[in-house]
Motif scaffolding. Structure first.
Motif, PDB file in Angstrom:
ATOM      1  N   LYS A 182       0.876  -1.128  -0.074  1.00 28.78           N
ATOM      2  CA  LYS A 182       0.017   0.100   0.063  1.00 28.78           C
ATOM      3  C   LYS A 182       0.785   1.255  -0.195  1.00 28.78           C
ATOM      4  O   LYS A 182       1.888   1.394   0.672  1.00 28.78           O
ATOM      5  CB  LYS A 182      -1.054   0.066   1.141  1.00 28.78           C
ATOM      6  CG  LYS A 182      -1.724   1.290   1.299  1.00 28.78           C
ATOM      7  CD  LYS A 182      -3.059   1.334   2.163  1.00 28.78           C
ATOM      8  CE  LYS A 182      -3.666   2.641   2.199  1.00 28.78           C
ATOM      9  NZ  LYS A 182      -4.947   2.730   3.061  1.00 28.78           N
TER      10      LYS A 182
ATOM     11  N   ASP B  12      -4.779   5.125 -10.806  1.00 30.90           N
ATOM     12  CA  ASP B  12      -4.429   3.890 -11.694  1.00 30.90           C
ATOM     13  C   ASP B  12      -3.079   4.440 -12.743  1.00 30.90           C
ATOM     14  O   ASP B  12      -2.526   3.219 -13.208  1.00 30.90           O
ATOM     15  CB  ASP B  12      -5.729   3.734 -12.566  1.00 30.90           C
ATOM     16  CG  ASP B  12      -6.950   3.179 -11.801  1.00 30.90           C
ATOM     17  OD1 ASP B  12      -6.685   2.568 -10.813  1.00 30.90           O
ATOM     18  OD2 ASP B  12      -7.905   3.323 -12.532  1.00 30.90           O
TER      19      ASP B  12
ATOM     20  N   LYS C 134      -0.174   3.584 -10.638  1.00 29.15           N
ATOM     21  CA  LYS C 134       0.030   2.193 -10.345  1.00 29.15           C
ATOM     22  C   LYS C 134       0.670   1.404 -11.409  1.00 29.15           C
ATOM     23  O   LYS C 134       1.425   0.801 -11.479  1.00 29.15           O
ATOM     24  CB  LYS C 134      -1.273   1.526 -10.080  1.00 29.15           C
ATOM     25  CG  LYS C 134      -1.883   1.492  -8.881  1.00 29.15           C
ATOM     26  CD  LYS C 134      -3.203   0.899  -8.760  1.00 29.15           C
ATOM     27  CE  LYS C 134      -4.048   0.799  -7.391  1.00 29.15           C
ATOM     28  NZ  LYS C 134      -5.198  -0.014  -7.277  1.00 29.15           N
ATOM     29  N   ASN C 135       0.037   1.857 -12.722  1.00 30.86           N
ATOM     30  CA  ASN C 135       0.881   1.284 -14.060  1.00 30.86           C
ATOM     31  C   ASN C 135       2.175   1.852 -14.174  1.00 30.86           C
ATOM     32  O   ASN C 135       2.889   1.174 -14.816  1.00 30.86           O
ATOM     33  CB  ASN C 135      -0.115   1.823 -15.284  1.00 30.86           C
ATOM     34  CG  ASN C 135      -1.710   1.151 -15.100  1.00 30.86           C
ATOM     35  OD1 ASN C 135      -1.743   0.206 -14.698  1.00 30.86           O
ATOM     36  ND2 ASN C 135      -2.496   1.612 -15.705  1.00 30.86           N
TER      37      ASN C 135
ATOM     38  N   ARG D 176       4.074  -0.232 -11.920  1.00 27.00           N
ATOM     39  CA  ARG D 176       4.163  -1.676 -12.511  1.00 27.00           C
ATOM     40  C   ARG D 176       5.079  -1.959 -13.712  1.00 27.00           C
ATOM     41  O   ARG D 176       5.636  -3.011 -13.800  1.00 27.00           O
ATOM     42  CB  ARG D 176       2.706  -2.190 -12.902  1.00 27.00           C
ATOM     43  CG  ARG D 176       2.564  -3.366 -13.283  1.00 27.00           C
ATOM     44  CD  ARG D 176       1.368  -4.081 -13.276  1.00 27.00           C
ATOM     45  NE  ARG D 176       0.222  -3.202 -13.666  1.00 27.00           N
ATOM     46  CZ  ARG D 176      -1.073  -3.203 -13.561  1.00 27.00           C
ATOM     47  NH1 ARG D 176      -1.468  -4.101 -12.881  1.00 27.00           N
ATOM     48  NH2 ARG D 176      -1.984  -2.463 -14.164  1.00 27.00           N
TER      49      ARG D 176
ATOM     50  N   TYR E 202       4.126  -3.799  -7.402  1.00 26.95           N
ATOM     51  CA  TYR E 202       3.744  -2.562  -7.450  1.00 26.95           C
ATOM     52  C   TYR E 202       2.541  -2.226  -6.412  1.00 26.95           C
ATOM     53  O   TYR E 202       1.896  -3.245  -5.777  1.00 26.95           O
ATOM     54  CB  TYR E 202       3.073  -2.145  -9.061  1.00 26.95           C
ATOM     55  CG  TYR E 202       1.607  -2.811  -9.143  1.00 26.95           C
ATOM     56  CD1 TYR E 202       0.572  -2.142  -9.014  1.00 26.95           C
ATOM     57  CD2 TYR E 202       1.690  -4.166  -9.547  1.00 26.95           C
ATOM     58  CE1 TYR E 202      -0.826  -2.731  -9.263  1.00 26.95           C
ATOM     59  CE2 TYR E 202       0.430  -4.910  -9.854  1.00 26.95           C
ATOM     60  CZ  TYR E 202      -0.507  -4.050  -9.609  1.00 26.95           C
ATOM     61  OH  TYR E 202      -2.155  -4.447  -9.892  1.00 26.95           O
ATOM     62  N   PRO E 203       2.257  -1.052  -6.184  1.00 32.01           N
ATOM     63  CA  PRO E 203       1.172  -0.767  -5.109  1.00 32.01           C
ATOM     64  C   PRO E 203      -0.391  -1.122  -5.630  1.00 32.01           C
ATOM     65  O   PRO E 203      -0.624  -0.601  -6.453  1.00 32.01           O
ATOM     66  CB  PRO E 203       1.254   0.712  -4.557  1.00 32.01           C
ATOM     67  CG  PRO E 203       2.080   1.169  -5.685  1.00 32.01           C
ATOM     68  CD  PRO E 203       2.893   0.153  -6.463  1.00 32.01           C
ATOM     69  N   ARG E 204      -0.924  -2.045  -4.829  1.00 35.26           N
ATOM     70  CA  ARG E 204      -2.359  -2.386  -5.180  1.00 35.26           C
ATOM     71  C   ARG E 204      -3.151  -1.478  -4.421  1.00 35.26           C
ATOM     72  O   ARG E 204      -4.238  -1.259  -4.926  1.00 35.26           O
ATOM     73  CB  ARG E 204      -2.714  -3.792  -4.487  1.00 35.26           C
ATOM     74  CG  ARG E 204      -1.931  -4.861  -5.222  1.00 35.26           C
ATOM     75  CD  ARG E 204      -1.687  -5.158  -6.553  1.00 35.26           C
ATOM     76  NE  ARG E 204      -0.799  -6.078  -6.873  1.00 35.26           N
ATOM     77  CZ  ARG E 204      -0.954  -7.399  -7.392  1.00 35.26           C
ATOM     78  NH1 ARG E 204      -2.436  -7.822  -7.492  1.00 35.26           N
ATOM     79  NH2 ARG E 204      -0.159  -8.101  -7.868  1.00 35.26           N
ATOM     80  N   GLU E 205      -2.699  -0.522  -3.454  1.00 32.89           N
ATOM     81  CA  GLU E 205      -3.657   0.326  -3.086  1.00 32.89           C
ATOM     82  C   GLU E 205      -2.979   1.590  -2.952  1.00 32.89           C
ATOM     83  O   GLU E 205      -1.718   1.714  -2.687  1.00 32.89           O
ATOM     84  CB  GLU E 205      -4.378  -0.010  -1.720  1.00 32.89           C
ATOM     85  CG  GLU E 205      -5.372  -0.815  -1.876  1.00 32.89           C
ATOM     86  CD  GLU E 205      -5.976  -1.076  -0.391  1.00 32.89           C
ATOM     87  OE1 GLU E 205      -5.913  -0.228   0.478  1.00 32.89           O
ATOM     88  OE2 GLU E 205      -6.713  -2.032  -0.102  1.00 32.89           O
ATOM     89  N   ILE E 206      -3.534   2.894  -3.364  1.00 27.16           N
ATOM     90  CA  ILE E 206      -2.755   4.051  -3.196  1.00 27.16           C
ATOM     91  C   ILE E 206      -3.696   4.964  -2.386  1.00 27.16           C
ATOM     92  O   ILE E 206      -4.926   5.249  -2.725  1.00 27.16           O
ATOM     93  CB  ILE E 206      -2.660   4.674  -4.583  1.00 27.16           C
ATOM     94  CG1 ILE E 206      -1.241   3.706  -5.138  1.00 27.16           C
ATOM     95  CG2 ILE E 206      -1.926   6.054  -4.237  1.00 27.16           C
ATOM     96  CD1 ILE E 206      -0.913   4.443  -6.442  1.00 27.16           C
TER      97      ILE E 206
END
Length: 558
Positions: free
Chosen positions: A494, A511, A514-515, A518, A526-530
């Motif tokens: 996170k 999003d 995140k990308n 990733r 990569y962070p699944r939550e931000i």
């Protein structure tokens, strides 16, 4: 007159410097016999005799723009006056004497004076409140506290139940008045002799007592000896690349932290130091870099990130910076690359601990700087990267714990905690609990504290690399990542993100961030939550308080 020549450690590559390096050269550079008689206060200023006494030693800049300048002779004389006052008040060799005051000239006079008496110097940053201050004074059985009128109420409350404190010494620069029960330092030093017989301490005699907070239990006192002088001289020679004829050194650290004693290493070599009394102020810092010929600049990553994000303020200044040092937390590659474009030199990221001080691992101007790396071990220091809790060295590409061998800045002990001292060492090495990745050339890449590493789906994920990628995104001003419990994966990553100015805090932006990460890391990293946040919680030394973020992650209402 003591020679100001630096040891011959100036080869143009890392291996050559290591081959020729010897701590003995710094012992030989001391005024006294560095093997048997060594006093940190004496070797900082009293060593400068003859014409050296008239050389500039300190430029002090007040928050109001005022300025005071002191030669090495004046630093020596003023600290001798304070030492005489302390000795007359009963301060004796081995006593613990603490300061609780801002960065004013008398703070530095007091540091030197305490060391000259043979007492043990300790400093408590004035941001600490009553409870933390009381704990340190009581645990150390301090006999004297030096402070200023604006902090006197805090000290009164903190010492109310500390029976060991015999004197409160107050520096009253603005004539606010000093209580009859206190020692008025400015009044007491007026007319006092500038001669003082400095204690003939040895390298292993206690000199410094600083408190460090661990992951569990109360803060521990870290005790250093006068041998600290040698290590401090080395750290101002190699990574800082100092020249007594050319340089002005600005270290922004407060003496409440060990790094705040680094200017005494500059004084060892006869290099003048600039001290600014205020906290971080972007406009004021830029103004100082414009007005003064600062050639060596030492600050923390948080400050460099703020300066980078306001880069336009540097456009019209008369900049003379040639060496930049960062310490306290890992420095993101993007900041290092920015500095090279802006100043023509990279920021030299460095690493140390309270127990081993200084730049035990560092980058240098005589080696390639790999952005994101904290560099390679300082010549003369045996640093191993081992399987955590063992002395089994890891292979390049693996993550292991930093273990640091004995050298002049290795601590003597945790104050009156022999069991904790024993548990902190293994086979003569200090075990740091800091995890790094080692590459084929011996560069170390910080991954986090042992308890900061994120375990997800069986993978070990170091937070620093992920954070470095996050801050490269234009929507991100600062970031920190922590584990969030997950039913299937154990944990997910996170991220807490401080948005850049004018960033829209939308799902589309999240999003995109995140990308962005990733594409630069493995799928599990990569962070699944931000979550956007106004500011990251920081310690007083500028380190991210990940514990607080972990608590917030497990309980969003915390």
């Amino acid at each position: 007159m003591v020679s100001q020549e630096m040891p011959n450690h100036t080869a143009d590559d890392y291996d050559s410097v290591c081959d020729s390096f010897s701590w003995d050269s710094y012992r030989e550079a001391c005024d006294w016999d560095g093997e048997t008689e060594l006093n940190f206060g004496h070797e900082s200023v009293s060593r400068h005799t003859g014409e050296d006494r008239d050389n500039l030693g300190l430029i002090w800049r007040g928050e109001d723009g005022s300025e005071e300048r002191y030669t090495f002779g004046e630093l020596d004389d003023e600290s001798n006056r304070v030492a005489n006052v302390l000795a007359d008040a009963g301060v004796a060799r081995g006593d613990r004497v603490f300061t609780y005051m801002p960065r004013i000239p008398e703070h530095y006079f007091s540091i030197l004076a305490i060391l000259k008496t043979g007492a043990v110097f300790g400093s408590i940053n004035s941001r600490y409140g009553v409870d933390a201050t009381e704990y340190r004074l009581e645990d150390s059985r301090a006999t004297v506290v030096v402070t200023v009128p604006e902090y006197r109420d805090t000290i009164a409350e903190a010492t109310e139940n500390v029976d060991s404190v015999e004197h409160i010494v107050v520096v009253d620069r603005n004539d606010e008045g000093v209580d009859d029960d206190d020692l008025d330092l400015l009044a007491e030093t007026e007319g006092v002799s500038t001669e003082f017989d400095t204690a003939k301490t040895g390298p292993e005699d206690p000199a410094l007592l600083y408190y460090t907070s661990g992951t569990t239990g109360p803060a521990k006192g870290v005790l250093h000896g006068h041998k600290f002088t040698i290590g401090n001289a080395g750290f101002t020679d190699l990574p800082c690349n100092m020249d007594p004829d050319e340089d002005l050194y600005w270290n922004v650290a407060d003496p409440g932290w060990l790094t705040g004693l680094h200017p005494l290493g500059a004084w060892f070599w006869g290099v003048p130091t600039l001290i600014y009394s205020g906290d971080f102020d972007l406009q004021e810092w830029v103004s100082i870099l414009d007005e003064y010929p600062v050639s060596i600049f030492f600050a923390v990553p948080t400050a460099f990130r703020v300066i980078m994000n306001n880069d336009e303020l540097l456009d019209d200044i008369d900049n003379s910076v040639e060496t930049i040092i960062s310490m306290g937390e890992p420095l993101n590659p993007a900041v290092i690359e920015w500095a090279e474009e802006r100043f023509g030199v990279p920021i030299l990221d460095a690493y140390g601990t309270s127990e081993t001080y200084g730049m035990t691992v560092s980058n240098y101007l005589f080696q390639d700087v790999k952005p994101g790396s904290m560099g390679r071990p300082h010549p003369g220091i045996d640093v191993k990267v081992v399987e955590p809790g063992t002395m089994n060295e890891i292979e390049p590409g693996e993550i292991g714990e930093v273990a640091i061998g004995e050298y002049p800045c290795t601590f003597l002990e945790y104050w009156e905690r022999p069991e904790k001292t024993e548990n902190a060492t293994l086979d003569g090495y200090v075990m740091t609990s800091d995890l790094v990745e080692l590459d084929e050339e011996g560069y170390l890449f910080y991954q986090g504290r042992a308890d900061d590493v994120i375990l997800s789906s069986g993978y070990r994920i170091g937070p620093f690399d992920i954070e470095s990628s996050l801050v490269e995104h234009p929507a991100v001003a600062d970031a920190a990542v922590v584990p969030k419990p997950h039913e299937e994966k154990g944990n997910i990553v996170k991220a807490y993100v401080v948005p850049s100015e004018d960033t829209e805090q939308t799902q589309e932006v999240i999003d995109d961030i995140k990308n962005f990460v990733r594409e630069r890391h493995a799928a599990h990293e990569y962070p699944r939550e931000i979550e956007f946040i106004d500011e990251l919680p920081m310690t007083m030394t500028g380190k991210i308080r990940r514990t607080e973020l972990r608590e917030r992650t497990s309980d969003p209402t915390a």
